[in-house]
Scaffold this motif. Sequence first.
Motif, PDB file in Angstrom:
ATOM      1  N   THR A  34     -25.932 -36.586 -75.290  1.00  0.00           N
ATOM      2  CA  THR A  34     -26.488 -37.149 -74.064  1.00  0.00           C
ATOM      3  C   THR A  34     -25.401 -37.650 -73.126  1.00  0.00           C
ATOM      4  N   ALA A  35     -24.229 -37.979 -73.660  1.00  0.00           N
ATOM      5  CA  ALA A  35     -23.147 -38.487 -72.817  1.00  0.00           C
ATOM      6  C   ALA A  35     -22.257 -37.374 -72.284  1.00  0.00           C
ATOM      7  N   ALA A  36     -22.410 -36.156 -72.783  1.00  0.00           N
ATOM      8  CA  ALA A  36     -21.510 -35.067 -72.414  1.00  0.00           C
ATOM      9  C   ALA A  36     -21.511 -34.792 -70.919  1.00  0.00           C
ATOM     10  N   ALA A  37     -22.671 -34.745 -70.315  1.00  0.00           N
ATOM     11  CA  ALA A  37     -22.751 -34.446 -68.889  1.00  0.00           C
ATOM     12  C   ALA A  37     -22.034 -35.505 -68.075  1.00  0.00           C
ATOM     13  N   GLY A  38     -22.183 -36.774 -68.453  1.00  0.00           N
ATOM     14  CA  GLY A  38     -21.517 -37.852 -67.718  1.00  0.00           C
ATOM     15  C   GLY A  38     -20.012 -37.762 -67.820  1.00  0.00           C
ATOM     16  N   ALA A  39     -19.502 -37.485 -69.020  1.00  0.00           N
ATOM     17  CA  ALA A  39     -18.054 -37.382 -69.190  1.00  0.00           C
ATOM     18  C   ALA A  39     -17.509 -36.192 -68.416  1.00  0.00           C
ATOM     19  N   ARG A  40     -18.191 -35.056 -68.463  1.00  0.00           N
ATOM     20  CA  ARG A  40     -17.732 -33.874 -67.741  1.00  0.00           C
ATOM     21  C   ARG A  40     -17.776 -34.090 -66.237  1.00  0.00           C
ATOM     22  N   ASP A  45     -13.183 -29.743 -63.295  1.00  0.00           N
ATOM     23  CA  ASP A  45     -13.020 -28.634 -64.229  1.00  0.00           C
ATOM     24  C   ASP A  45     -11.845 -27.733 -63.882  1.00  0.00           C
ATOM     25  N   THR A  46     -11.302 -27.806 -62.671  1.00  0.00           N
ATOM     26  CA  THR A  46     -10.229 -26.902 -62.276  1.00  0.00           C
ATOM     27  C   THR A  46      -8.845 -27.479 -62.543  1.00  0.00           C
ATOM     28  N   TYR A  66      -4.243 -31.400 -72.221  1.00  0.00           N
ATOM     29  CA  TYR A  66      -5.077 -30.962 -73.336  1.00  0.00           C
ATOM     30  C   TYR A  66      -6.161 -30.007 -72.843  1.00  0.00           C
ATOM     31  N   TRP A  67      -6.255 -29.831 -71.529  1.00  0.00           N
ATOM     32  CA  TRP A  67      -7.207 -28.915 -70.893  1.00  0.00           C
ATOM     33  C   TRP A  67      -6.467 -28.223 -69.762  1.00  0.00           C
ATOM     34  N   ASP A  69      -6.571 -24.270 -67.355  1.00  0.00           N
ATOM     35  CA  ASP A  69      -7.182 -22.967 -67.088  1.00  0.00           C
ATOM     36  C   ASP A  69      -8.657 -22.928 -67.487  1.00  0.00           C
ATOM     37  N   GLY A  70      -9.351 -24.038 -67.278  1.00  0.00           N
ATOM     38  CA  GLY A  70     -10.787 -24.073 -67.513  1.00  0.00           C
ATOM     39  C   GLY A  70     -11.233 -24.201 -68.959  1.00  0.00           C
ATOM     40  N   ARG A  71     -10.303 -24.569 -69.857  1.00  0.00           N
ATOM     41  CA  ARG A  71     -10.696 -24.739 -71.264  1.00  0.00           C
ATOM     42  C   ARG A  71      -9.743 -25.685 -71.982  1.00  0.00           C
ATOM     43  N   TYR A  72     -10.237 -26.167 -73.121  1.00  0.00           N
ATOM     44  CA  TYR A  72      -9.408 -27.042 -73.950  1.00  0.00           C
ATOM     45  C   TYR A  72      -8.288 -26.230 -74.581  1.00  0.00           C
ATOM     46  N   ASP A  73      -7.106 -26.807 -74.642  1.00  0.00           N
ATOM     47  CA  ASP A  73      -5.930 -26.195 -75.254  1.00  0.00           C
ATOM     48  C   ASP A  73      -5.971 -26.501 -76.754  1.00  0.00           C
ATOM     49  N   ARG A  74      -6.168 -25.476 -77.571  1.00  0.00           N
ATOM     50  CA  ARG A  74      -6.343 -25.682 -79.025  1.00  0.00           C
ATOM     51  C   ARG A  74      -5.144 -26.342 -79.682  1.00  0.00           C
ATOM     52  N   GLU A  75      -3.952 -25.939 -79.285  1.00  0.00           N
ATOM     53  CA  GLU A  75      -2.755 -26.544 -79.895  1.00  0.00           C
ATOM     54  C   GLU A  75      -2.641 -28.022 -79.519  1.00  0.00           C
ATOM     55  N   ALA A  76      -2.928 -28.348 -78.278  1.00  0.00           N
ATOM     56  CA  ALA A  76      -2.899 -29.753 -77.851  1.00  0.00           C
ATOM     57  C   ALA A  76      -3.952 -30.555 -78.614  1.00  0.00           C
ATOM     58  N   LEU A  77      -5.139 -29.987 -78.806  1.00  0.00           N
ATOM     59  CA  LEU A  77      -6.181 -30.684 -79.564  1.00  0.00           C
ATOM     60  C   LEU A  77      -5.740 -30.925 -81.002  1.00  0.00           C
ATOM     61  N   ARG A  78      -5.070 -29.949 -81.608  1.00  0.00           N
ATOM     62  CA  ARG A  78      -4.565 -30.138 -82.986  1.00  0.00           C
ATOM     63  C   ARG A  78      -3.544 -31.276 -83.034  1.00  0.00           C
ATOM     64  N   GLN A  79      -2.678 -31.341 -82.035  1.00  0.00           N
ATOM     65  CA  GLN A  79      -1.686 -32.416 -81.982  1.00  0.00           C
ATOM     66  C   GLN A  79      -2.375 -33.774 -81.815  1.00  0.00           C
ATOM     67  N   LEU A  80      -3.367 -33.828 -80.933  1.00  0.00           N
ATOM     68  CA  LEU A  80      -4.109 -35.078 -80.737  1.00  0.00           C
ATOM     69  C   LEU A  80      -4.845 -35.484 -82.012  1.00  0.00           C
ATOM     70  N   ASP A  81      -5.439 -34.512 -82.713  1.00  0.00           N
ATOM     71  CA  ASP A  81      -6.117 -34.810 -83.978  1.00  0.00           C
ATOM     72  C   ASP A  81      -5.151 -35.478 -84.954  1.00  0.00           C
ATOM     73  N   TRP A  82      -3.920 -34.979 -85.007  1.00  0.00           N
ATOM     74  CA  TRP A  82      -2.942 -35.523 -85.953  1.00  0.00           C
ATOM     75  C   TRP A  82      -2.491 -36.924 -85.527  1.00  0.00           C
TER      76      TRP A  82
END
Length: 194
Positions: A34-40, A45-46, A66-67, A69-82
């Motif tokens: 329910t919060a996704a729309a508010g955060a986005r 997005d550009t 971490y985002w 070209d219109g999408r989340y950067d997987r490698e950056a997300l992995r680094q943030l997860d760690w």
Amino acid sequence: MRPRLPPCPCCTGGGETILPRRGLLGAALGLACTAAAGARAQVPDTAPRRLTIQRLQTGEVFDGPYWRDGRYDREALRQLDWVLRDPSMEEATPMDPRLFDVLATVARQMDASEGYQVISGYRAPETNAARARESRRVSRASLHMSGMAADVRLPGRDSLGLARLAAELQVGGVGLYRRDGFVHLDCGPARRWQ
């Protein structure tokens, strides 16, 4: 005088319903949608989305987009997860990328020049249970366990001001821990407590 809000049942010990672990995580993730729309809506997005965070317990830093070209950067997300892992267990989990959108939105709105200091990110269920035994302020159903929350501070910024701005944006949960000098931010439903 503003009315005092009741404690958040998600992140405090008061009044929550204890669900089985799988049911709890499923319910938390379902409510978070329910919060996704508010955060986005708060993050264009550009444009690239950037974060600077330092994990206080380990000294590790993430500084970059971490985002892009219109999408989340997987490698950056992995680094943030760690960086946001549970350091007491050396256990990481995939963090909800919407949490990073919340953090980026709040930092941008505060015109913050310094990055976040992270006190707590992901918490393994065992770590969360131990903290809940030590303090009634820690929920047994915390969104930290599902990678949807972080306890943060912004150097040079007042925690009350940070919490007020985040609450006004209504991009997720906001808990003010003034005595401890940090703010809980999450990508769950918009709510606030102190």
